[in-house]
Design an enzyme around this catalytic site. Sequence first.
Site, short mmCIF file in Angstrom:
data_model
loop_
_atom_site.label_atom_id
_atom_site.label_comp_id
_atom_site.label_asym_id
_atom_site.label_seq_id
_atom_site.Cartn_x
_atom_site.Cartn_y
_atom_site.Cartn_z
N ASN A 199 42.59 34.37 36.96
CA ASN A 199 41.87 35.61 37.23
C ASN A 199 41.43 36.16 35.88
OD1 ASN A 199 41.19 38.37 37.49
ND2 ASN A 199 42.32 38.53 39.41
N ASP B 207 49.84 34.44 40.85
CA ASP B 207 48.79 33.42 40.78
C ASP B 207 49.44 32.06 41.03
OD1 ASP B 207 46.35 35.02 39.50
OD2 ASP B 207 48.23 35.69 38.58
N ASN C 220 47.74 37.58 44.96
CA ASN C 220 48.23 38.96 45.07
C ASN C 220 49.47 39.05 45.95
OD1 ASN C 220 46.86 40.98 43.44
ND2 ASN C 220 44.99 40.43 44.53
#
Length: 259
Positions: free
Chosen positions: A7, A220, A151
């Site tokens: 990310n 992640d 998440n």
Amino acid sequence: MKLAAWNVNSLKVRLPHLLDWLADQQPDVVCLQETKLEDHNFPQADLEAAGYQVAFAGQKTYNGVALLSRHPLSDVVRGNPHYDDPQKRLVAATVAAPSGPLRMVCAYFPNGQEVGSDKYAYKLAWLAALETWLKEELAAHPRLALAGDFNIAPDDRDVHNPAAWAGKILCSEPERAAFQRLLGLGLADSFRLFDQPEKTFSWWDYRMLGFQKNQGLRIDHILLSAPLAAHCTASLVDKAPRKRERPSDHAPVLAEITE
DNA sequence: ATGGTGGGCTTCCCA
């Protein structure tokens, strides 16, 4: 084969970090989240010059995902065919890996903001739709990897302060149950295939010196179908980019698979 | 309970 997910929290800002990291790590496939770029602004030429084919689904300001691959990409799918979503969170493609075709699904799961909020309800609905779609993808593509920012911290081991986070967003029981259902489809959390250092995280809040104090979460992930998990030789978080100036709040995660 | 930081078509929204 080296698979990665990161990310980047704005590809526009982080492109120099990404290009440096690609040169250092030489991953075969990279799943990017939070590119925050409309497709006409995607830095395709820079990434192709670095040796990567690209597939992406972006939008202005928020979200946005991209797949980078050193091997040819085909059969690109943007979004979940079972869930009409204006938020650009999914891109999938088949990678012509030397060892055979690999189906790669790049995902930016909703954050959910707060348990009980509208965004939380959206997260759970999105998760249910993802499960439905992945079941089909797995049936069609036995060699499949799902990678990105989930998440979700799957376990208390993935949380710096489990007591403080108990039941909170990213750690709530319904989110963790949804993660387990993904595993139930026949996917393995590559990170947990190996002994790992305690307190390994992939995201640290920019606030409160989160990274300096290692107050993070492991949200992640790279999930592998059984044929890939059987040939996975390593999985780790690369904290180096998080130590740089003006970093993403996430570190890249990696999984290695023997050819 | 609050707020801290960072990115973005910014004076708020999202993370």
